[in-house]
Design a protein around this motif. Structure first.
Motif, PDB file in Angstrom:
ATOM      1  N   ASP A 116       0.651  -1.019  -0.099  1.00  0.00           N
ATOM      2  CA  ASP A 116      -0.083  -0.139  -0.142  1.00  0.00           C
ATOM      3  C   ASP A 116       0.735   1.205   0.082  1.00  0.00           C
ATOM      4  OD1 ASP A 116      -2.343  -1.359  -0.065  1.00  0.00           O
ATOM      5  OD2 ASP A 116      -2.483  -1.415   2.090  1.00  0.00           O
ATOM      6  N   TYR A 117       1.992   1.101   0.566  1.00  0.00           N
ATOM      7  CA  TYR A 117       2.999   2.297   0.675  1.00  0.00           C
ATOM      8  C   TYR A 117       3.463   2.585  -1.046  1.00  0.00           C
ATOM      9  CZ  TYR A 117       6.504  -1.281   0.176  1.00  0.00           C
ATOM     10  OH  TYR A 117       7.109  -2.408   0.058  1.00  0.00           O
ATOM     11  N   VAL A 118       3.235   1.744  -1.898  1.00  0.00           N
ATOM     12  CA  VAL A 118       3.475   1.978  -3.151  1.00  0.00           C
ATOM     13  C   VAL A 118       2.218   2.492  -3.860  1.00  0.00           C
ATOM     14  CG1 VAL A 118       4.004   1.159  -5.336  1.00  0.00           C
ATOM     15  CG2 VAL A 118       5.428   0.385  -3.285  1.00  0.00           C
ATOM     16  N   TRP A 119       0.997   1.845  -3.640  1.00  0.00           N
ATOM     17  CA  TRP A 119      -0.032   2.393  -4.507  1.00  0.00           C
ATOM     18  C   TRP A 119      -0.832   3.665  -4.282  1.00  0.00           C
ATOM     19  CZ3 TRP A 119      -0.465  -0.514  -8.432  1.00  0.00           C
ATOM     20  CH2 TRP A 119      -0.125  -2.027  -8.652  1.00  0.00           C
ATOM     21  N   LYS A 120      -0.634   4.021  -2.956  1.00  0.00           N
ATOM     22  CA  LYS A 120      -1.090   5.218  -2.604  1.00  0.00           C
ATOM     23  C   LYS A 120      -0.341   6.368  -2.977  1.00  0.00           C
ATOM     24  CE  LYS A 120      -3.404   7.693   1.443  1.00  0.00           C
ATOM     25  NZ  LYS A 120      -3.619   7.648   2.729  1.00  0.00           N
ATOM     26  N   PRO A 121       0.896   6.351  -3.057  1.00  0.00           N
ATOM     27  CA  PRO A 121       1.468   7.512  -3.884  1.00  0.00           C
ATOM     28  C   PRO A 121       1.326   7.557  -5.297  1.00  0.00           C
ATOM     29  CG  PRO A 121       3.012   6.510  -2.023  1.00  0.00           C
ATOM     30  CD  PRO A 121       1.910   5.791  -2.579  1.00  0.00           C
ATOM     31  N   LEU A 122       1.363   6.230  -5.987  1.00  0.00           N
ATOM     32  CA  LEU A 122       0.970   6.093  -7.261  1.00  0.00           C
ATOM     33  C   LEU A 122      -0.206   6.528  -7.726  1.00  0.00           C
ATOM     34  CD1 LEU A 122       1.913   5.109 -10.227  1.00  0.00           C
ATOM     35  CD2 LEU A 122       0.951   2.931  -9.432  1.00  0.00           C
ATOM     36  N   GLY A 123      -1.300   6.274  -6.739  1.00  0.00           N
ATOM     37  CA  GLY A 123      -2.462   7.025  -7.006  1.00  0.00           C
ATOM     38  C   GLY A 123      -2.551   8.551  -6.985  1.00  0.00           C
ATOM     39  N   PHE A 124      -1.585   8.975  -6.091  1.00  0.00           N
ATOM     40  CA  PHE A 124      -1.587  10.384  -5.866  1.00  0.00           C
ATOM     41  C   PHE A 124      -0.866  10.961  -7.065  1.00  0.00           C
ATOM     42  CE2 PHE A 124       0.170  14.470  -4.568  1.00  0.00           C
ATOM     43  CZ  PHE A 124      -0.995  15.148  -3.970  1.00  0.00           C
ATOM     44  N   VAL A 125       0.082  10.302  -7.672  1.00  0.00           N
ATOM     45  CA  VAL A 125       0.619  11.050  -9.004  1.00  0.00           C
ATOM     46  C   VAL A 125      -0.354  10.932 -10.029  1.00  0.00           C
ATOM     47  CG1 VAL A 125       2.204  10.425 -10.728  1.00  0.00           C
ATOM     48  CG2 VAL A 125       3.061  10.023  -8.226  1.00  0.00           C
ATOM     49  N   ILE A 126      -1.275   9.909 -10.203  1.00  0.00           N
ATOM     50  CA  ILE A 126      -2.306   9.802 -11.264  1.00  0.00           C
ATOM     51  C   ILE A 126      -3.233  11.113 -10.932  1.00  0.00           C
ATOM     52  CG2 ILE A 126      -4.027   8.621 -12.022  1.00  0.00           C
ATOM     53  CD1 ILE A 126      -2.423   6.164 -11.654  1.00  0.00           C
ATOM     54  N   LEU A 127      -3.601  11.333  -9.521  1.00  0.00           N
ATOM     55  CA  LEU A 127      -4.430  12.641  -9.162  1.00  0.00           C
ATOM     56  C   LEU A 127      -3.670  13.894  -9.508  1.00  0.00           C
ATOM     57  CD1 LEU A 127      -6.865  13.646  -7.814  1.00  0.00           C
ATOM     58  CD2 LEU A 127      -5.388  13.806  -5.709  1.00  0.00           C
ATOM     59  N   ALA A 128      -2.455  13.930  -9.349  1.00  0.00           N
ATOM     60  CA  ALA A 128      -1.705  15.078  -9.731  1.00  0.00           C
ATOM     61  C   ALA A 128      -1.831  15.465 -11.389  1.00  0.00           C
ATOM     62  CB  ALA A 128      -0.334  15.044  -9.434  1.00  0.00           C
ATOM     63  N   VAL A 129      -1.829  14.479 -12.143  1.00  0.00           N
ATOM     64  CA  VAL A 129      -1.748  14.455 -13.662  1.00  0.00           C
ATOM     65  C   VAL A 129      -3.206  14.924 -13.770  1.00  0.00           C
ATOM     66  CG1 VAL A 129      -1.541  13.435 -15.864  1.00  0.00           C
ATOM     67  CG2 VAL A 129       0.009  13.078 -14.047  1.00  0.00           C
ATOM     68  N   TYR A 130      -4.314  14.218 -13.495  1.00  0.00           N
ATOM     69  CA  TYR A 130      -5.587  14.545 -13.686  1.00  0.00           C
ATOM     70  C   TYR A 130      -6.365  15.344 -12.717  1.00  0.00           C
ATOM     71  CZ  TYR A 130      -4.668  11.088 -17.267  1.00  0.00           C
ATOM     72  OH  TYR A 130      -4.098  10.292 -18.334  1.00  0.00           O
ATOM     73  N   TRP A 131      -5.692  16.327 -12.185  1.00  0.00           N
ATOM     74  CA  TRP A 131      -6.349  17.019 -10.805  1.00  0.00           C
ATOM     75  C   TRP A 131      -7.529  17.948 -11.242  1.00  0.00           C
ATOM     76  CZ3 TRP A 131      -7.042  22.335 -11.674  1.00  0.00           C
ATOM     77  CH2 TRP A 131      -6.129  22.821 -12.556  1.00  0.00           C
ATOM     78  N   PHE A 132      -7.669  18.123 -12.675  1.00  0.00           N
ATOM     79  CA  PHE A 132      -8.859  18.927 -13.117  1.00  0.00           C
ATOM     80  C   PHE A 132     -10.115  18.188 -13.156  1.00  0.00           C
ATOM     81  CE2 PHE A 132      -6.405  17.076 -16.599  1.00  0.00           C
ATOM     82  CZ  PHE A 132      -7.364  16.732 -17.199  1.00  0.00           C
ATOM     83  N   HIS A 133     -10.178  17.026 -13.160  1.00  0.00           N
ATOM     84  CA  HIS A 133     -11.378  16.093 -13.200  1.00  0.00           C
ATOM     85  C   HIS A 133     -11.679  15.790 -11.851  1.00  0.00           C
ATOM     86  CE1 HIS A 133     -14.109  13.162 -14.637  1.00  0.00           C
ATOM     87  NE2 HIS A 133     -13.532  13.203 -15.924  1.00  0.00           N
ATOM     88  N   PRO A 134     -13.112  16.061 -11.282  1.00  0.00           N
ATOM     89  CA  PRO A 134     -13.470  15.909 -10.202  1.00  0.00           C
ATOM     90  C   PRO A 134     -13.578  14.437  -9.864  1.00  0.00           C
ATOM     91  CG  PRO A 134     -15.020  17.178 -11.401  1.00  0.00           C
ATOM     92  CD  PRO A 134     -13.710  16.653 -12.386  1.00  0.00           C
ATOM     93  N   LEU A 135     -13.899  13.663 -10.924  1.00  0.00           N
ATOM     94  CA  LEU A 135     -13.854  12.038 -10.526  1.00  0.00           C
ATOM     95  C   LEU A 135     -12.548  11.453 -10.168  1.00  0.00           C
ATOM     96  CD1 LEU A 135     -16.464  10.737 -13.087  1.00  0.00           C
ATOM     97  CD2 LEU A 135     -17.029  11.249 -10.861  1.00  0.00           C
ATOM     98  N   CYS A 136     -11.433  12.089 -10.570  1.00  0.00           N
ATOM     99  CA  CYS A 136     -10.112  11.600  -9.915  1.00  0.00           C
ATOM    100  C   CYS A 136     -10.064  12.007  -8.714  1.00  0.00           C
ATOM    101  CB  CYS A 136      -9.048  12.244 -10.655  1.00  0.00           C
ATOM    102  SG  CYS A 136      -8.976  11.403 -12.554  1.00  0.00           S
ATOM    103  N   TRP A 137     -10.682  13.103  -8.238  1.00  0.00           N
ATOM    104  CA  TRP A 137     -10.590  13.421  -6.562  1.00  0.00           C
ATOM    105  C   TRP A 137     -11.264  12.320  -5.722  1.00  0.00           C
ATOM    106  CZ3 TRP A 137      -7.250  16.753  -4.561  1.00  0.00           C
ATOM    107  CH2 TRP A 137      -6.660  17.612  -5.232  1.00  0.00           C
ATOM    108  N   VAL A 138     -12.690  11.980  -6.240  1.00  0.00           N
ATOM    109  CA  VAL A 138     -13.553  11.067  -5.782  1.00  0.00           C
ATOM    110  C   VAL A 138     -12.840   9.736  -5.841  1.00  0.00           C
ATOM    111  CG1 VAL A 138     -15.626   9.961  -5.710  1.00  0.00           C
ATOM    112  CG2 VAL A 138     -15.809  12.254  -6.169  1.00  0.00           C
ATOM    113  N   ALA A 139     -12.289   9.356  -6.791  1.00  0.00           N
ATOM    114  CA  ALA A 139     -11.459   7.988  -6.849  1.00  0.00           C
ATOM    115  C   ALA A 139     -10.378   8.015  -6.095  1.00  0.00           C
ATOM    116  CB  ALA A 139     -10.977   7.762  -8.342  1.00  0.00           C
ATOM    117  N   TYR A 140      -9.666   8.914  -5.643  1.00  0.00           N
ATOM    118  CA  TYR A 140      -8.483   8.992  -4.957  1.00  0.00           C
ATOM    119  C   TYR A 140      -8.991   8.779  -3.332  1.00  0.00           C
ATOM    120  CZ  TYR A 140      -4.276  10.090  -2.414  1.00  0.00           C
ATOM    121  OH  TYR A 140      -3.019   9.914  -1.819  1.00  0.00           O
TER     122      TYR A 140
END
Length: 181
Positions: A116-140
């Motif tokens: 999980d210490y890998v998956w959570k930062p990876l999820g945050f990097v994906i969120l940082a790339v797609y920060w403008f999409h509200p569903l990405c915030w919900v998904a994170y």
């Protein structure tokens, strides 16, 4: 491709984004450039926020004391967590009882086994790339909740009711001191 949409959308695009003969830049190019700059600035802001938060947290736990293996106790933390991707370490607040520590260590070690210490930062990097999409915030947010719930399920799967009650109490004890963001 859809005739009704073409009749409505195409005239608007042709009217607003067709370059005029006297203007050197296409209006659509200007809009794309501005949107690109805003997107990159938002991405950089989120990545800088996470990097600075990591550095501050690393500084906060610098005075921690090793108790065994990769488990550390620190006066500055109020809730247990794992820090690091290459060499993850478990940080616990000082002053927790042995029973609570046993439950929390099982929980944190389950995070380590599940990576999980890998998956959570990876999820945050994906969120940082797609920060403008509200569903990405919900998904994170759901990713973070699902990580915790899956970990809790893994830890409590083969335990008796008394141990589960102690585990729930340990989780409550660790979460009552948390600040609301």
């Amino acid at each position: 491709g859809v005739e009704v949409i073409n009749r409505v959308v195409n005239p608007v695009i042709e009217k607003n984004f067709t370059p005029q003969e006297v203007v050197s830049a296409n209006p659509l190019q200007i809009v794309i450039m501005v949107c690109s700059v805003v997107w990159i600035a938002g991405m950089i802001a989120l990545l800088m926020y996470s990097f600075l938060s990591y550095l501050l947290l690393k500084k906060k736990v610098a005075a921690s004391r090793k108790i065994n293996g990769n488990v550390y106790v620190c006066d500055e933390v109020v809730t247990p967590f794992i820090l690091g991707v290459l060499r993850p370490r478990i940080y616990l607040p000082t002053g927790i009882s042995d029973g609570t520590m046993e439950c929390i260590l099982e929980h944190e070690k389950a995070h380590l086994k599940r990576l999980d210490y890998v998956w959570k930062p990876l999820g945050f990097v994906i969120l940082a790339v797609y920060w403008f999409h509200p569903l990405c915030w919900v998904a994170y947010v759901f990713l973070c909740k699902d990580i915790e719930l899956a970990c809790d399920e893994k830890v409590t799967r083969d335990k008796d009711k008394e141990w589960k009650a102690a585990y729930c109490q340990a989780l409550l004890d660790c979460n009552t001191q948390r600040r609301i963001i």
